[in-house]
Write an enzyme that holds these catalytic residues in place. Structure first.
Site, short mmCIF file in Angstrom:
data_model
loop_
_atom_site.label_atom_id
_atom_site.label_comp_id
_atom_site.label_asym_id
_atom_site.label_seq_id
_atom_site.Cartn_x
_atom_site.Cartn_y
_atom_site.Cartn_z
N ASN A 37 107.03 -4.29 29.94
CA ASN A 37 108.26 -3.61 30.35
C ASN A 37 109.34 -3.73 29.29
O ASN A 37 110.06 -2.77 28.98
CB ASN A 37 108.78 -4.21 31.66
N ARG A 75 101.41 12.87 34.53
CA ARG A 75 100.58 11.84 33.89
C ARG A 75 99.24 11.80 34.60
O ARG A 75 99.16 11.94 35.82
CB ARG A 75 101.22 10.45 34.00
N ARG A 115 106.85 10.92 28.47
CA ARG A 115 106.96 9.88 27.45
C ARG A 115 105.74 8.98 27.42
O ARG A 115 105.31 8.47 28.45
CB ARG A 115 108.21 9.04 27.71
N HIS A 160 108.52 17.17 36.53
CA HIS A 160 108.12 15.87 37.07
C HIS A 160 107.56 16.00 38.49
O HIS A 160 107.08 15.02 39.06
CB HIS A 160 109.34 14.93 37.06
N TYR A 188 99.87 1.42 42.09
CA TYR A 188 101.19 1.84 42.56
C TYR A 188 101.12 2.21 44.03
O TYR A 188 100.10 2.73 44.50
CB TYR A 188 101.69 3.08 41.81
N ARG A 224 113.74 -0.10 43.66
CA ARG A 224 112.89 -0.98 42.87
C ARG A 224 113.58 -1.49 41.61
O ARG A 224 113.50 -2.65 41.27
CB ARG A 224 111.60 -0.24 42.47
N HIS A 231 106.54 2.67 44.25
CA HIS A 231 106.81 3.91 43.53
C HIS A 231 107.25 5.09 44.41
O HIS A 231 107.66 6.12 43.89
CB HIS A 231 105.53 4.30 42.76
#
Length: 705
Positions: free
Chosen positions: A61, A388, A418, A448, A482, A578, A606
């Protein structure tokens, strides 16, 4: 973008809070989140190797934080940007405070690993060999053979002298800085040696569970690399580069080519962090700082080994007693026992279906849905938005098969995701070669949204559309790590608007209209603000006003201000956030009725889930967007209402369990710090993720029993 008008100030309103006190700093708030991750490594109730896992996650992270956030702040500071963050800090002030927070956090990470977890692991036979003197009889011979056969051919020593300029150091690469002395002239010379990232970072010795870091193994054999020279010293170091490379989409004739160029530029981006060990010679450290164009504050001196993110390799050690029991997702009851691939469409035609991963299996729900659509002769078309996915994705392979079978396949591939750009470009090219229609989103906006639409000819000849709208990516790997929510529906009022979203992505739609869906950047922010204002109206009229929301981050200041107004009107607000949270909860006169908690456990939380009380007729929404400026204004996002009462009840159960968590929940204080909950004396332990796993197990046992 249209915003909801703010109500006029009331005469009895409290004294205004200064603007720079109303909002917490985004970067410092994120660092508080990463500190909560590190706290899992401190928790003795977490199995030992899983504590090591959280050491690794903390490091990973932090790497991304430096690449994205610190890199961006450095660019702003270098350009003398005077714009302040909403909390009143300049880029330079933020960087200074980041340094003050990160250094002790990294020290704690190292102390936890070296002086707490390693000794504990040693009692179970797991040892990290740090020096040649720690090697046992026969181990040196084993390492000599390993170095000769598997490491030596991959190494390339790079000298630095007038004939050899300082070499390029790639992002996140681990290197050895080596000083050698010529036997004749006595001069000390510098060389750089990259530690190959194609080999395992931790090398297992013949004795079970004894490991040595690859860089330490190489250091033991430097005489093989510099024959005839005296090796004076060697020290590992690591470089982090800026990944916040700016692109000019509006002037790029080919977005795909522009992204590929950005990936190339990112490799050569400026360095934002240098990690070294305390014993490195001053001249060697100064040389690295000068050649990499750094300042003293950019150097992080830490106890080795470096790159603790690589400790994830330790999770493969065959020591099940030191790890959480594996979780095997269960099949949703309505999807169990389906006879053929097409059976899933009959289930979905009968009513909306809610799935909660990883408690509900991704493979037997989302993956089955897409794979069934690919082979079902009655399916005419499939549309999907891809942000993704995994490298070896069965879902993408299913879309390829569907295109090869001459179904109408359209995929919006977000090649600006990214760190997933290269993978997405590869899938985009594969899909195009198979005959699919591939688009790369909209100029200036990331796509997204998590959407799939299947168009099928039913037995009566009519066309029916089936949609999946979700909070998580179409990635079977992260679906087991997740927590995410997904809604399957065939209701025309929803699927028709999903079609409209895809038309926005693939064609020309000037002013799209959505009545059911909240779609950014078109109507989502406006609708969320309206829903908050509606709760304010209810509260002022004497009706109960309440809001519950779960998300990854709360950063948009317009939303924060709306929630402050709601609190001042008496609306009860429960937030499960979160990571980043700019809002200050529990401030007298500002946010007294707002509670913010965070859940950190074995799975990464998530979902984005929003509930508005609506005077006893609550409305539930789930989707892809956080309450962040980038999600609400600069991305294509979709949030869908969940209107089936039984599904609403399931969503409320999830929220209730998490809000009552007393084992993995943290309460946010007004100053932005967090306090971990612990069960009171005599109170049963309530870890919401464990409770949700138990509910899924019991449901499965009840189904098969």
């Amino acid at each position: 973008m249209k915003s909801v008008e703010k109500p006029p100030a009331e005469s009895a309103s409290p004294r205004p809070v200064a603007p720079d006190a109303r909002f917490l700093n985004r970067e410092l708030s994120w660092l508080e989140f990463n500190r909560r991750v590190l706290a899992e490594a401190e928790d003795p109730s977490v199995p030992l190797l899983d504590r090591v896992k959280f050491i690794a996650i903390f490091g990973s992270n932090l790497d991304e934080f430096f690449m994205k956030r610190v890199g961006g702040l450095k660019q702003q500071a270098a350009s003398n940007l005077l714009q302040l963050a909403p909390d009143g800090r300049s880029p330079r002030q933020q960087m200074a405070e980041i340094t003050q927070v990160v250094r002790p956090q990294v020290t704690l990470q190292r102390d936890l690993f070296l002086r707490h977890l390693l000794p504990e692991l040693g009692r179970h036979g797991v040892e990290l060999v740090r020096a040649a003197s720690d090697l046992r009889a026969g181990e040196r011979r084993f390492l000599d053979d390993y170095f000769r056969d598997k490491v030596f051919p991959l190494l390339t020593p790079l000298a630095v002298d007038p004939a050899h300029p300082f070499p390029f150091i790639s992002n996140l690469s681990l290197s050895l800085a080596v000083a050698v002395r010529h036997p004749e002239d006595g001069d000390t010379r510098f060389a750089r040696l990259k530690v190959p990232d194609t080999l395992p970072r931790w090398v297992g010795l013949p004795h079970p569970f004894r490991l040595i870091a690859l860089e330490d193994l190489i250091a033991l054999h430097l005489d093989r690399l510099f024959p005839g020279m005296e090796v004076v010293e060697s020290w590992p170091f690591r470089v982090t580069r800026n990944a916040d490379v700016q692109r000019a989409e509006e002037t790029a004739e080919d977005l795909l080519e522009a992204i590929q160029e950005e990936l190339h530029e990112r490799r050569f981006a400026t360095v934002v962090r240098l990690e070294v060990l305390p014993g490195m010679s001053r001249w060697m450290r100064d040389l690295l700082v000068e050649e990499l164009g750094l300042h003293g504050d950019d150097v992080y001196e830490v106890e080795g080994p470096l790159a603790l993110r690589d400790l994830t390799q330790w999770l493969k050690l065959p020591l099940p007693s030191l790890k959480e029991s594996p979780w095997v997702p269960v099949t949703h009851p309505r999807l169990a026992g389906l006879g053929d691939d097409a059976g899933i469409f009959g289930v979905l035609a009968a009513g909306d279906l809610l799935v909660h991963h990883p408690y509900d299996s991704f493979v037997t729900s989302v993956q089955r849905f897409i794979e069934a659509a690919a082979v079902d002769d009655a399916v005419l078309g499939i549309k999907q938005s891809l942000y993704r996915t995994s490298t070896d994705s069965r879902l993408m392979k299913a879309l390829v098969r569907a295109a090869e079978a001459h179904k109408q396949v359209a995929v919006s591939v977000e090649i600006k995701a990214r760190f997933d750009e290269a993978n997405n470009i590869e899938w985009a090219e594969t899909l195009e070669e198979a005959g699919a229609h591939v688009v790369y989103g909209l100029v200036g906006l990331k796509t997204h949204a998590k959407l799939t639409l299947v168009v099928r000819r039913e037995a009566d000849g009519a066309l029916r559309s089936y949609a999946h709208l979700a909070t998580g990516n179409y990635n079977s790997e992260t679906a087991n790590l997740y927590t995410d929510l997904g809604l399957f529906t065939s209701r025309p009022e929803i699927t028709t608007e999903v079609v409209q979203v895809f038309n926005v992505l693939t064609g020309y739609v000037h002013r799209p209209e959505f009545k059911k869906l909240l779609v950014a950047p078109f109507n989502m922010k406006e609708r969320f603000l309206e829903l908050i204002e509606r709760e304010i109206t209810h509260a002022k009229a004497g009706r109960r006003g309440w809001i519950q929301a779960k998300m990854n981050a709360l950063e948009d200041t317009d939303v924060v201000e709306a929630l402050y107004r709601a609190s001042q009107a008496g609306v009860g607000v429960d937030l499960i956030v979160r990571g980043i949270c700019r809002l200050r909860p529990g401030v007298p006169g500002l946010s007294e009725s707002i509670r913010v908690i965070s859940i950190v456990g074995r799975f990464l939380e998530h979902p984005r889930l929003f509930v508005f009380g609506n005077a006893g007729k609550p409305e539930y929404y789930l989707g892809s967007a956080d309450w962040m400026v980038r999600n609400l204004e600069y991305r294509v996002e979709v949030v869908v209402p969940v209107e089936e009462p039984s599904l609403q009840a399931e969503l409320q159960t999830i929220l209730d369990l998490q809000l009552a968590d007393n084992a993995k929940a943290w309460d946010m204080r007004p100053d932005g710090t967090w306090h971990k909950r612990v069960p009171a004396a005599g109170e049963p332990r309530r870890a919401s993720q464990e409770q949700l796993m138990e509910r899924a197990r019991n449901r499965e046992l009840h189904r098969v029993g």
